[in-house]
Design a protein around this motif. Structure first.
Motif, mmCIF file in Angstrom:
data_model
loop_
_atom_site.group_PDB
_atom_site.id
_atom_site.type_symbol
_atom_site.label_atom_id
_atom_site.label_comp_id
_atom_site.label_asym_id
_atom_site.label_seq_id
_atom_site.Cartn_x
_atom_site.Cartn_y
_atom_site.Cartn_z
ATOM 1 N N ASP A 114 0.861 -1.176 0.000
ATOM 2 C CA ASP A 114 0.000 0.000 0.000
ATOM 3 C C ASP A 114 0.898 1.227 0.000
ATOM 4 O O ASP A 114 1.840 1.323 0.783
ATOM 5 N N LEU A 115 0.630 2.179 -0.877
ATOM 6 C CA LEU A 115 1.483 3.360 -1.009
ATOM 7 C C LEU A 115 0.969 4.564 -0.220
ATOM 8 O O LEU A 115 1.504 5.663 -0.340
ATOM 9 N N ALA A 116 -0.047 4.357 0.617
ATOM 10 C CA ALA A 116 -0.650 5.467 1.373
ATOM 11 C C ALA A 116 0.313 6.084 2.381
ATOM 12 O O ALA A 116 0.175 7.248 2.740
ATOM 13 N N PHE A 117 1.301 5.317 2.844
ATOM 14 C CA PHE A 117 2.213 5.825 3.865
ATOM 15 C C PHE A 117 3.266 6.790 3.301
ATOM 16 O O PHE A 117 3.972 7.458 4.053
ATOM 17 N N ILE A 118 3.370 6.889 1.992
ATOM 18 C CA ILE A 118 4.378 7.752 1.375
ATOM 19 C C ILE A 118 3.798 9.158 1.241
ATOM 20 O O ILE A 118 2.801 9.367 0.557
ATOM 21 N N VAL A 119 4.421 10.099 1.937
ATOM 22 C CA VAL A 119 3.933 11.476 1.916
ATOM 23 C C VAL A 119 5.033 12.424 1.462
ATOM 24 O O VAL A 119 6.207 12.152 1.614
ATOM 25 N N ASP A 120 4.582 13.539 0.897
ATOM 26 C CA ASP A 120 5.481 14.599 0.457
ATOM 27 C C ASP A 120 4.888 15.901 0.985
ATOM 28 O O ASP A 120 3.811 16.304 0.530
ATOM 29 N N THR A 121 5.552 16.519 1.944
ATOM 30 C CA THR A 121 5.054 17.729 2.625
ATOM 31 C C THR A 121 3.623 17.540 3.123
ATOM 32 O O THR A 121 2.698 18.259 2.761
ATOM 33 N N ASP A 122 3.429 16.511 3.952
ATOM 34 C CA ASP A 122 2.156 16.203 4.615
ATOM 35 C C ASP A 122 1.020 15.856 3.666
ATOM 36 O O ASP A 122 -0.144 15.895 4.037
ATOM 37 N N GLU A 123 1.311 15.516 2.442
ATOM 38 C CA GLU A 123 0.286 15.136 1.471
ATOM 39 C C GLU A 123 0.709 13.829 0.826
ATOM 40 O O GLU A 123 1.890 13.604 0.565
ATOM 41 N N ALA A 124 -0.247 12.958 0.567
ATOM 42 C CA ALA A 124 0.059 11.675 -0.062
ATOM 43 C C ALA A 124 0.772 11.891 -1.394
ATOM 44 O O ALA A 124 0.363 12.729 -2.190
ATOM 45 N N PHE A 125 1.842 11.144 -1.607
ATOM 46 C CA PHE A 125 2.596 11.250 -2.853
ATOM 47 C C PHE A 125 1.826 10.576 -3.995
ATOM 48 O O PHE A 125 1.763 11.078 -5.109
ATOM 49 N N PHE A 126 1.243 9.412 -3.718
ATOM 50 C CA PHE A 126 0.427 8.692 -4.684
ATOM 51 C C PHE A 126 -1.022 8.796 -4.224
ATOM 52 O O PHE A 126 -1.379 8.263 -3.186
ATOM 53 N N LYS A 127 -1.860 9.468 -5.003
ATOM 54 C CA LYS A 127 -3.253 9.709 -4.617
ATOM 55 C C LYS A 127 -4.188 8.875 -5.481
ATOM 56 O O LYS A 127 -4.051 8.842 -6.707
ATOM 57 N N SER A 128 -5.158 8.258 -4.840
ATOM 58 C CA SER A 128 -6.118 7.430 -5.585
ATOM 59 C C SER A 128 -7.014 8.276 -6.481
ATOM 60 O O SER A 128 -7.575 7.762 -7.448
ATOM 61 N N GLU A 129 -7.150 9.565 -6.188
ATOM 62 C CA GLU A 129 -7.969 10.446 -7.033
ATOM 63 C C GLU A 129 -7.273 10.743 -8.360
ATOM 64 O O GLU A 129 -7.912 11.124 -9.334
ATOM 65 N N ASP A 130 -5.945 10.613 -8.375
ATOM 66 C CA ASP A 130 -5.188 10.871 -9.598
ATOM 67 C C ASP A 130 -5.339 9.705 -10.562
ATOM 68 O O ASP A 130 -5.565 8.560 -10.155
ATOM 69 N N ASP A 131 -5.189 9.980 -11.829
ATOM 70 C CA ASP A 131 -5.236 8.946 -12.850
ATOM 71 C C ASP A 131 -4.109 7.946 -12.617
ATOM 72 O O ASP A 131 -3.005 8.316 -12.201
ATOM 73 N N VAL A 132 -4.372 6.671 -12.865
ATOM 74 C CA VAL A 132 -3.369 5.633 -12.643
ATOM 75 C C VAL A 132 -2.105 5.905 -13.464
ATOM 76 O O VAL A 132 -0.990 5.652 -13.003
ATOM 77 N N SER A 133 -2.241 6.456 -14.659
ATOM 78 C CA SER A 133 -1.060 6.772 -15.486
ATOM 79 C C SER A 133 -0.219 7.870 -14.845
ATOM 80 O O SER A 133 1.013 7.841 -14.920
ATOM 81 N N PHE A 134 -0.878 8.826 -14.201
ATOM 82 C CA PHE A 134 -0.164 9.891 -13.504
ATOM 83 C C PHE A 134 0.664 9.296 -12.357
ATOM 84 O O PHE A 134 1.845 9.629 -12.199
ATOM 85 N N ASN A 135 0.062 8.395 -11.568
ATOM 86 C CA ASN A 135 0.795 7.757 -10.466
ATOM 87 C C ASN A 135 1.896 6.844 -10.982
ATOM 88 O O ASN A 135 2.981 6.777 -10.387
ATOM 89 N N ALA A 136 1.664 6.167 -12.095
ATOM 90 C CA ALA A 136 2.703 5.317 -12.685
ATOM 91 C C ALA A 136 3.894 6.167 -13.126
ATOM 92 O O ALA A 136 5.054 5.814 -12.874
ATOM 93 N N ASN A 137 3.613 7.307 -13.741
ATOM 94 C CA ASN A 137 4.692 8.214 -14.149
ATOM 95 C C ASN A 137 5.444 8.765 -12.940
ATOM 96 O O ASN A 137 6.668 8.932 -12.996
ATOM 97 N N LYS A 138 4.728 9.056 -11.867
ATOM 98 C CA LYS A 138 5.397 9.543 -10.653
ATOM 99 C C LYS A 138 6.359 8.496 -10.106
ATOM 100 O O LYS A 138 7.468 8.827 -9.693
ATOM 101 N N LEU A 139 5.930 7.222 -10.112
ATOM 102 C CA LEU A 139 6.815 6.162 -9.619
ATOM 103 C C LEU A 139 8.069 6.073 -10.474
ATOM 104 O O LEU A 139 9.182 6.024 -9.952
ATOM 105 N N VAL A 140 7.903 6.067 -11.777
ATOM 106 C CA VAL A 140 9.042 5.882 -12.677
ATOM 107 C C VAL A 140 9.910 7.131 -12.775
ATOM 108 O O VAL A 140 11.142 7.042 -12.747
ATOM 109 N N ASN A 141 9.301 8.301 -12.865
ATOM 110 C CA ASN A 141 10.060 9.512 -13.171
ATOM 111 C C ASN A 141 10.378 10.410 -11.974
ATOM 112 O O ASN A 141 11.384 11.114 -12.001
ATOM 113 N N ASP A 142 9.537 10.437 -10.959
ATOM 114 C CA ASP A 142 9.706 11.392 -9.865
ATOM 115 C C ASP A 142 10.158 10.772 -8.539
ATOM 116 O O ASP A 142 10.635 11.478 -7.664
#
Length: 174
Positions: A114-142
């Motif tokens: 579960d990626l809910a524990f990963i935060v960036d400045t008190d906000e979830a880094f991977f958000k379920s509201e975001d498109d899955v492609s956006f989160n996939a790009n964040k994992l690979v690129n950011d």
């Protein structure tokens, strides 16, 4: 894995699919059927209860090849699939690895984190509201390599030690 479908009434769905495929069962004591894959998927979709809202659906994006290209020397060699998976309210990393046993059997392990524990400045880094492609790009690129070794099991031990060593050298001394 060829196809996945999430259904809250999965036991009922399984019973209905078994009933429909009774004549195609290979052995009455086993759950194996001799039935064309494309027709099995179509039947499963036909028998599944419709999802109430599109947003309630399960979505996933495979990032295996992109990670292999970006981290060819770091990725564990037993990994056969890496996916970002999402349902409303949850985002997780799914790592599938395989090991050969006795030269002909394959043991497959699917590890979900579960990626809910990963935060960036008190906000979830991977958000379920975001498109899955956006989160996939964040994992690979950011998502940086040090964060990867601290939160996932994507890299082999030598890579983790190397990355941790470089990170320690870059930390300012106090």
């Amino acid at each position: 894995m060829v196809f996945e479908l999430f259904d809250e009434q999965h036991e009922d769905l399984e019973a209905r699919i078994h009933y429909e495929l009774t004549d195609y069962r290979v052995n009455t004591a086993r759950e194996f059927f001799r039935y064309p894959l494309d027709k099995a998927i179509a039947l499963l979709l036909q028998l599944a209860k419709p999802v109430k809202k599109f947003a309630e659906q399960y979505v996933a994006e495979d990032v295996t090849q992109r990670l292999r290209e970006k981290y060819p020397e770091y990725l564990r060699p037993d990994i056969v699939s890496v996916r970002i998976v999402q349902i409303p309210g949850r985002v997780w990393l799914e790592i599938t690895s395989e090991t050969e046993i006795a030269g002909y059997l394959v043991n497959q392990i699917i590890q979900c984190t579960d990626l809910a524990f990963i935060v960036d400045t008190d906000e979830a880094f991977f958000k379920s509201e975001d498109d899955v492609s956006f989160n996939a790009n964040k994992l690979v690129n950011d998502y940086d390599v040090y964060s990867i070794i601290m939160t996932t099991d994507l890299f082999h031990d030598e890579a983790c030690q190397k990355i941790a060593g470089v990170h320690e050298m870059q930390r300012p001394s106090t």
